[in-house]
Design an enzyme around this catalytic site. Structure first.
Site, short mmCIF file in Angstrom:
data_model
loop_
_atom_site.label_atom_id
_atom_site.label_comp_id
_atom_site.label_asym_id
_atom_site.label_seq_id
_atom_site.Cartn_x
_atom_site.Cartn_y
_atom_site.Cartn_z
N HIS A 1 19.88 35.85 48.79
CA HIS A 1 20.10 34.81 47.78
C HIS A 1 20.74 35.38 46.51
O HIS A 1 21.55 34.72 45.87
CB HIS A 1 18.80 34.07 47.42
CG HIS A 1 19.08 32.95 46.48
ND1 HIS A 1 19.55 31.73 46.92
CD2 HIS A 1 19.07 32.88 45.13
CE1 HIS A 1 19.80 30.96 45.89
NE2 HIS A 1 19.52 31.64 44.77
N ASP B 1 24.10 34.00 44.62
CA ASP B 1 24.26 33.76 43.18
C ASP B 1 25.47 34.54 42.63
O ASP B 1 26.24 34.01 41.83
CB ASP B 1 23.01 34.20 42.41
CG ASP B 1 21.87 33.20 42.52
OD1 ASP B 1 22.12 32.02 42.83
OD2 ASP B 1 20.72 33.61 42.28
N HIS C 1 25.22 27.55 43.04
CA HIS C 1 25.13 27.43 44.50
C HIS C 1 26.29 26.63 45.07
O HIS C 1 26.83 26.97 46.13
CB HIS C 1 23.79 26.82 44.91
CG HIS C 1 22.61 27.65 44.47
ND1 HIS C 1 21.33 27.19 44.48
CD2 HIS C 1 22.55 28.93 43.98
CE1 HIS C 1 20.51 28.14 44.02
NE2 HIS C 1 21.24 29.19 43.71
N HIS D 1 22.12 36.38 36.53
CA HIS D 1 23.28 35.57 36.12
C HIS D 1 23.97 36.11 34.87
O HIS D 1 25.19 36.20 34.81
CB HIS D 1 22.85 34.13 35.87
CG HIS D 1 22.36 33.44 37.10
ND1 HIS D 1 23.16 33.28 38.22
CD2 HIS D 1 21.18 32.89 37.40
CE1 HIS D 1 22.46 32.64 39.14
NE2 HIS D 1 21.27 32.40 38.67
ZN LIG Z 1 20.40 30.95 42.98
#
Ligand SMILES: [Zn+2]
Length: 311
Positions: free
Chosen positions: A235, A239, A78, A262
């Site tokens: 969001h 990321d 973030h 991720h």
């Molecule tokens: Zn995040």
């Protein structure tokens, strides 16, 4: 094409790590030309540094972490997104614990911090990596792909069997203004049963309704509601911006992500580096003015990119 940028002043904030629950102070500081983003370990005044680079990424659950030079720092995505989103190329990020503070679960606080510090132009052009051929990582139903494009753009789709999500798709065209207004405020989210399972395993210790949207079977537990109806997919874009900044240079290309996360984001970054036939590096001139001699800590990012390819 713009010049490189750093912070005009140092700024700090204090919070707790989302997974560790540990108190931590984060300080953002100006850094010389071509430094990139470098984390500094202020735990015990050790002062070791670690570049926010794909070559330092370690596999972790549910967050992005880097490790090396005797320390590890978790949940960096973030703060990295805030820096990349506002086009801050060079910065030191000092932390006195092994996890960045969660703040409100979005990048909003880091954006306010950077805005209060101010952004300063530096006297060298910022290199860009321009995608010339598509690259893709597929893992079951998860997929992330990058295609040639005239601009830096992201199309993200998520699918969850939940009445507040179902299918959400968002198209983001990068600019500091768009990042600040469309993406930075979107908070991280989790499902109640998953959150409870995490707590049982000692993860998510700093997670609460102040920094995580918690989804129940048919709604959310947060009484303040959502910031956007499609806050969830926004969001995921946040990321992706943070994870992609681990490449070390901004990318001109169209990222297309579906049910991604991720691990698959960072796999695409690695794939880009291992396919130099799929991109060109622009603006790599090394013009240095007399007033800003190159710092000993400042490895040119174009050079570090070449070193990454070779390794
Ligand atoms: Zn995040």
């Amino acid at each position: 094409m713009r010049t490189q940028q750093t912070l005009a002043n140092a700024v700090s904030c204090t919070g707790v790590g989302l997974h560790s629950g540990q108190p931590v102070t984060l300080t953002l500081k100006p850094a010389p030309i071509s430094t990139g983003v470098v984390f500094i370990n202020r735990n015990g005044h050790n002062g070791a540094s670690l570049a926010a680079s794909i070559k330092h990424v370690v596999p972790t659950e549910l967050c992005t972490a880097i490790s090396g030079n005797g320390f590890q720092v978790k949940t960096i995505e973030h703060v990295l997104a805030a820096l990349a989103g506002l086009n801050v190329d060079n910065a030191y990020v000092e932390l006195n614990a092994g996890e960045a503070p969660a703040m409100d679960g979005s990048a909003a606080h880091f954006v306010r911090l950077i805005r209060s510090a101010g952004i300063a132009s530096q006297s060298r052009r910022q290199p860009y990596l321009k995608i010339t051929r598509p690259l893709e990582v597929v893992d079951g139903t998860r997929r992330v792909r990058i295609e040639p494009s005239l601009t830096a753009k992201i199309t993200y789709s998520i699918h969850y069997n939940h009445p507040l999500i179902q299918t959400q798709t968002y198209v983001y065209e990068h600019s500091a203004h768009a990042f600040e207004h469309e993406i930075a405020n979107a908070r991280t989210f989790g499902f109640l049963q998953e959150v409870e399972a995490l707590w049982a395993r000692g993860l998510g210790q700093g997670g609460n309704l102040e920094n995580t949207i918690v989804l129940s079977q048919d709604g959310i537990l947060n009484e303040s509601g959502l910031r956007f109806a499609n806050e969830f997919v926004r969001h995921k874009i946040l990321d992706l911006i943070g994870d992609f900044s681990l490449l070390g240079v901004p990318v001109i290309g169209h990222l297309i992500a579906e049910r991604s996360g991720h691990a698959i984001h960072t796999r695409l970054v690695q794939q880009i580096l291992s396919h130099p036939d799929s991109w060109v590096l622009l603006n790599t001139d090394e013009t240095v003015t007399a007033s800003e001699p190159r710092s000993a800590m400042a490895a040119p990012r174009s050079a570090s990119l070449v070193a990454l390819q070779a390794s």
